[in-house]
Design a protein around this motif. Structure first.
Motif, short mmCIF file in Angstrom:
data_model
loop_
_atom_site.label_atom_id
_atom_site.label_comp_id
_atom_site.label_asym_id
_atom_site.label_seq_id
_atom_site.Cartn_x
_atom_site.Cartn_y
_atom_site.Cartn_z
N ALA A 15 11.53 -52.99 -29.81
CA ALA A 15 10.92 -51.69 -29.47
C ALA A 15 9.44 -52.24 -29.54
O ALA A 15 8.47 -51.96 -28.72
CB ALA A 15 10.94 -50.70 -30.65
N SER A 19 6.98 -52.08 -26.52
CA SER A 19 5.66 -51.47 -26.44
C SER A 19 4.53 -52.29 -25.79
O SER A 19 3.69 -51.92 -25.31
CB SER A 19 5.39 -51.10 -27.64
N SER A 23 1.42 -51.31 -23.40
CA SER A 23 0.32 -50.88 -24.10
C SER A 23 -1.10 -50.89 -23.57
O SER A 23 -2.15 -50.75 -23.93
CB SER A 23 -0.08 -51.68 -25.29
N THR A 75 7.79 -44.31 -30.33
CA THR A 75 8.51 -45.16 -29.88
C THR A 75 10.09 -44.77 -30.12
O THR A 75 10.17 -44.84 -31.47
CB THR A 75 8.19 -46.52 -29.90
N THR A 85 13.48 -44.50 -34.61
CA THR A 85 12.08 -43.83 -34.07
C THR A 85 11.11 -44.08 -34.91
O THR A 85 11.17 -44.02 -36.21
CB THR A 85 12.33 -42.08 -34.11
N ARG A 226 3.85 -41.61 -20.77
CA ARG A 226 5.14 -41.90 -20.97
C ARG A 226 6.14 -42.87 -20.24
O ARG A 226 5.95 -42.60 -18.97
CB ARG A 226 6.02 -40.48 -21.15
N ASP A 228 9.79 -44.66 -19.73
CA ASP A 228 11.35 -44.66 -20.40
C ASP A 228 11.91 -45.89 -19.48
O ASP A 228 11.91 -46.00 -18.44
CB ASP A 228 12.16 -43.51 -20.06
N VAL A 252 14.29 -48.18 -24.61
CA VAL A 252 13.13 -47.74 -25.13
C VAL A 252 12.22 -46.59 -24.57
O VAL A 252 11.88 -46.63 -23.39
CB VAL A 252 12.23 -48.93 -25.13
N SER A 253 11.98 -45.47 -25.17
CA SER A 253 11.21 -44.50 -24.70
C SER A 253 9.74 -44.63 -25.73
O SER A 253 9.79 -44.57 -26.86
CB SER A 253 11.66 -43.22 -24.87
N THR A 254 8.63 -44.80 -24.88
CA THR A 254 7.33 -44.48 -25.56
C THR A 254 6.46 -43.59 -24.90
O THR A 254 6.29 -43.48 -23.66
CB THR A 254 6.90 -46.05 -25.49
#
Length: 290
Positions: A15, A19, A23, A75, A85, A226, A228, A252-254
């Motif tokens: 994760a 990210s 970022s 995340t 999470t 967002r 994914d 991974v979903s951020t």
């Protein structure tokens, strides 16, 4: 997000690495216009799409020009039936990427700072190796292992990668929505992964395109982003079942939100005597996926 040898730890490291790819808020180069390819008979919808592409590309510059902001980050990393999470709240310097946040996840609240591309974390009531209250992970080294440019790590204002990698036909206006009470325009965006730094390797890990959604305010700044994606390990990194090694595929979903542009950011590294370096452990976890 604490690094350890467990499967949950491996997912958490994934994760973090995921990210890192996301970022950047950095500026695009708007000097290179793509409009010259359009014919005089281009339809109104083509013109609207080109305008949307221009606005999305410009958003990275306009956000960076704000210099700083309050940020929330969520995340979710899922693998082999397990989901972790993490949620973060704090402030970020949009010029150099330094930040101060409180991150919660796995029933823990972590004090987190990023200073000069080094991640520091402190979990209340928990000691790192050597009895130190803080751990640190050198994000530059993690990025290098993952084939990601240093400019994508903690230096939002210098990251033109997303703007340049957005395909001309990869921007679709969804509509207008409110984000945290602010009027925004919502776009769906397709990023050509091969055009990102380290794109060849990244393509093998997350696929040829990266679907992204952005919400821009009336000044053209990012209010929400967002992404994914599914991070895949190459076949050569196959782990033996039951060994507790890193999972082969992590979803991974951020989601990042920005507000209070221009807010003060005071990010300072803890004193060296209070910090245990966990970079090697993070790299070992990444080696099982790279």
């Amino acid at each position: 997000m604490r690094v350890n040898g467990t499967r949950a730890g491996a997912i958490a490291v994934a994760a973090i690495v995921g990210s890192l790819v996301l970022s950047g808020c950095g500026g695009g180069d708007e000097s290179e216009s793509k409009g010259s390819d359009a014919s005089p008979s281009a339809s109104g919808s083509d013109g609207a799409r080109e305008q949307g592409t221009t606005e999305v590309r410009a958003a990275y510059d306009k956000t960076a020009e704000a210099e700083s902001a309050r940020m929330t980050l969520q995340t979710k990393a899922a693998a082999e039936g397990q989901t972790i999470t993490t949620e973060g709240k704090g402030v970020i310097d949009l010029d150099d990427g330094n930040s101060v946040m409180t991150v919660t996840g796995q029933d823990k609240s972590i004090e987190q700072r990023v200073v000069d591309q080094v991640l520091y974390q402190k979990t209340p009531g928990q000691k790192a190796p050597g009895g130190k209250p803080w751990i640190k992970i050198d994000l530059k080294k993690v990025a290098a292992q993952q084939g990601v440019s240093n400019q994508q790590i903690g230096d939002p204002a210098q990251t033109a990668a997303y703007a340049k990698a957005i395909t001309d036909k990869g921007v679709k206006k969804v509509g207008t929505e409110k984000v945290d009470g602010v009027d925004t325009t919502h776009y769906k965006v397709s990023v050509d992964v091969s055009k990102l730094p380290g794109g060849d390797r990244l393509s093998r890990q997350i696929g040829p395109t990266l679907p992204m959604q952005v919400w821009l305010d009336d000044e053209g700044r990012l209010r929400q982003q967002r992404v994914d994606m599914t991070v895949k390990a190459p076949a050569s990194a196959s782990a033996k079942p039951g060994t507790g090694a890193s999972p082969q595929q992590v979803k991974v979903s951020t989601v990042m939100q920005f507000s209070d542009f221009g807010t003060e950011v005071d990010a300072k590294a803890p004193s060296a005597g209070q910090v245990a370096d966990m970079t090697d452990q993070a790299l070992q976890g990444g080696n099982q996926q790279s």
